[in-house]
Every structure is written in structure tokens, then in C-alpha cells.
Scaffold this motif. Structure first.
Motif, PDB file in Angstrom:
ATOM      1  N   ILE A 299      21.705 130.112  99.876  1.00  0.00           N
ATOM      2  CA  ILE A 299      21.411 129.452 101.143  1.00  0.00           C
ATOM      3  C   ILE A 299      20.133 128.619 101.004  1.00  0.00           C
ATOM      4  CG2 ILE A 299      21.113 129.829 103.619  1.00  0.00           C
ATOM      5  CD1 ILE A 299      23.662 131.117 102.572  1.00  0.00           C
ATOM      6  N   PRO A 300      20.157 127.344 101.401  1.00  0.00           N
ATOM      7  CA  PRO A 300      18.916 126.552 101.378  1.00  0.00           C
ATOM      8  C   PRO A 300      17.850 127.199 102.275  1.00  0.00           C
ATOM      9  CG  PRO A 300      20.827 125.123 101.701  1.00  0.00           C
ATOM     10  CD  PRO A 300      21.318 126.533 101.838  1.00  0.00           C
ATOM     11  N   PHE A 301      16.586 127.067 101.878  1.00  0.00           N
ATOM     12  CA  PHE A 301      15.497 127.708 102.614  1.00  0.00           C
ATOM     13  C   PHE A 301      15.406 127.229 104.062  1.00  0.00           C
ATOM     14  CE2 PHE A 301      13.427 128.366  98.280  1.00  0.00           C
ATOM     15  CZ  PHE A 301      13.770 129.715  98.241  1.00  0.00           C
ATOM     16  N   ASP A 302      15.901 126.016 104.333  1.00  0.00           N
ATOM     17  CA  ASP A 302      15.812 125.515 105.705  1.00  0.00           C
ATOM     18  C   ASP A 302      17.022 125.921 106.556  1.00  0.00           C
ATOM     19  OD1 ASP A 302      17.746 123.928 104.579  1.00  0.00           O
ATOM     20  OD2 ASP A 302      16.763 122.007 105.003  1.00  0.00           O
ATOM     21  N   GLN A 303      17.868 126.817 106.001  1.00  0.00           N
ATOM     22  CA  GLN A 303      19.018 127.328 106.758  1.00  0.00           C
ATOM     23  C   GLN A 303      18.932 128.848 106.900  1.00  0.00           C
ATOM     24  OE1 GLN A 303      22.827 125.821 105.342  1.00  0.00           O
ATOM     25  NE2 GLN A 303      21.941 123.815 104.880  1.00  0.00           N
ATOM     26  N   ALA A 304      17.723 129.314 107.301  1.00  0.00           N
ATOM     27  CA  ALA A 304      17.472 130.756 107.365  1.00  0.00           C
ATOM     28  C   ALA A 304      18.429 131.485 108.307  1.00  0.00           C
ATOM     29  CB  ALA A 304      16.026 131.004 107.794  1.00  0.00           C
ATOM     30  N   LEU A 305      18.844 130.839 109.379  1.00  0.00           N
ATOM     31  CA  LEU A 305      19.742 131.513 110.323  1.00  0.00           C
ATOM     32  C   LEU A 305      21.065 131.881 109.665  1.00  0.00           C
ATOM     33  CD1 LEU A 305      19.167 129.621 113.699  1.00  0.00           C
ATOM     34  CD2 LEU A 305      18.345 131.882 113.011  1.00  0.00           C
ATOM     35  N   ARG A 306      21.540 130.989 108.785  1.00  0.00           N
ATOM     36  CA  ARG A 306      22.788 131.271 108.058  1.00  0.00           C
ATOM     37  C   ARG A 306      22.618 132.503 107.175  1.00  0.00           C
ATOM     38  NH1 ARG A 306      24.739 127.250 103.714  1.00  0.00           N
ATOM     39  NH2 ARG A 306      26.185 128.695 102.751  1.00  0.00           N
TER      40      ARG A 306
END
Length: 217
Positions: free
Chosen positions: A70-77
Motif C-alpha cells: 500500500i502506498p504511504f499516502d493510502q493509509a486508510l486502505r
């Protein structure tokens, strides 16, 4: 290199193996944040491999989405995938990684970050390991149900909104053997690929971790 391991229930998952550099001194299982086996985590593996430890990073999201990073800027995912994970199944995968390193000789420790930091505490409660290190381990209340079987070193930030002071105090009260160090930092202060990175705190935490590993392994 990536390899495949199997948990006790038959689940097969990917696991990153970083060979020890020089004389092998034991093994370390590194447990992920909510982002999977990231390049940043592989960098941590290289750091400890340089000290002579063989490293394994199990892909703890493989039960939900094989190969998920998961990309760091998609923490909710990542958070949603973490919340959907079953603790006993996740620990079966951790145990398989521990057993893999044990088979190659020597003691094994567990180091975890964020979600993995809490799981590292669980590993010290349930698995036969030399010790565990929790970098800003989260979800601490769910691990306050049994004593530690192995020593645990904890690194936490004074302004970590994922682990408020009362949560940490509760954990220290329940697990009095927990060795806790505090840093002027927030959550994820040791992740050099994220804005929260605090080099001074990270360096000190890793130095303390290296000394702890020498002691328990």
C-alpha cells in the motif's frame, strides 16, 4: 529475495528473506506497518542483516490480498486491511516465519513497526523467541490478556496520536517487564520514507535495539 512459506493451517504466503552478512548470529522476523512489504522495510532488513542477522519479513496481508503493498499516502486502505485481519491467523504466519529462521540455527527475535509493533508484543507472549522490539506498536489493549514469555523493548513517541499516554500506561501496568523508551516524536518516527521521520530519535531507537538484540540473541 522473496520466498513462499506455509502457516500451520496450510495458508501459503510470501516472505522476504534478507541473508545475514558475514557470520550468522541468529534471525530476526520484521513485522510490517499497515503497508505491506515496502522498499523502506527491506531497507530496515538490510540494516540488521549487516549486523549478521538473517531477516524474514512475512507478507501479513497475503490472506486478504496477495502481494499487497500500500502506498504511504493510502493509509486508510492499509488500515482497513489490517482491521479485516484475524489475529490468530496473522500470528500463525508470524510463527511460520520464526520457525523458518529457527531451522537455520540460533535464536530468533521479532521487530515490529506500528501494527507489527503490537504483533511483536503478541509474539513475545505466545511464541518461543529470544525477545521482541515494538516500534510505536498500536492496538495495545487487545494484547493485555496474558503475560510476556520473552523480554520486550518498546520505542514510543511523546506525541503519537495512535498510542496516547493513557494507553501506554495501561500497557506498562499490565506488562511491568516492558522496557519502554520515549522519544520527542510522533507516530512512525523511524520510517525514513515518511514525513514523520525524526532521524535523531530513529538512530537512538535502532542503537538501543541493536544492544537489546545482542543481549537476547
Amino acid at each position: 529475495m522473496m520466498t513462499k512459506l506455509a502457516a500451520a493451517d496450510g495458508h501459503q504466503f510470501e516472505c522476504w528473506i534478507e541473508p545475514a552478512v558475514g557470520n550468522r548470529r541468529g534471525g530476526i522476523v520484521i513485522l510490517q506497518e499497515i503497508f505491506g512489504i515496502t522498499d523502506q522495510l527491506k531497507g530496515v532488513a538490510r540494516r540488521y542483516a549487516q549486523l549478521g542477522y538473517e531477516i524474514a519479513i512475512p507478507a501479513l496481508f497475503d490472506r486478504k490480498q496477495p502481494g499487497a503493498v500500500i502506498p504511504f499516502d493510502q493509509a486508510l486502505r492499509g488500515r482497513d486491511m489490517m482491521l479485516a485481519s484475524d489475529l490468530s491467523e496473522t500470528m500463525a504466519d508470524v510463527e511460520a516465519a520464526v520457525d523458518h529462521l529457527k531451522a537455520n540455527g540460533g535464536k530468533v527475535a521479532v521487530i515490529g513497526f506500528c501494527w507489527g509493533g503490537g504483533l511483536a508484543i503478541r509474539a513475545a507472549q505466545k511464541l518461543e523467541i529470544g525477545g521482541a522490539v515494538a516500534f510505536y506498536g498500536t492496538r495495545l489493549p487487545q494484547y493485555l490478556d496474558r503475560p510476556l514469555k520473552a523480554p520486550v523493548l518498546g520505542h514510543f513517541g511523546t506525541t503519537d496520536d495512535h498510542v496516547p499516554p493513557e494507553m501506554l500506561e495501561q500497557a506498562k501496568a499490565y506488562l511491568p517487564e516492558l522496557e519502554v523508551h520515549m522519544y520527542e516524536a510522533g507516530h512512525a518516527f523511524a520510517n525514513d520514507a515518511r514525513p514523520a521521520y525524526v532521524p535523531e530519535a530513529a538512530d537512538l531507537a535502532h542503537a538501543r535495539t541493536e544492544a537489546f538484540l545482542q543481549r537476547v540473541l
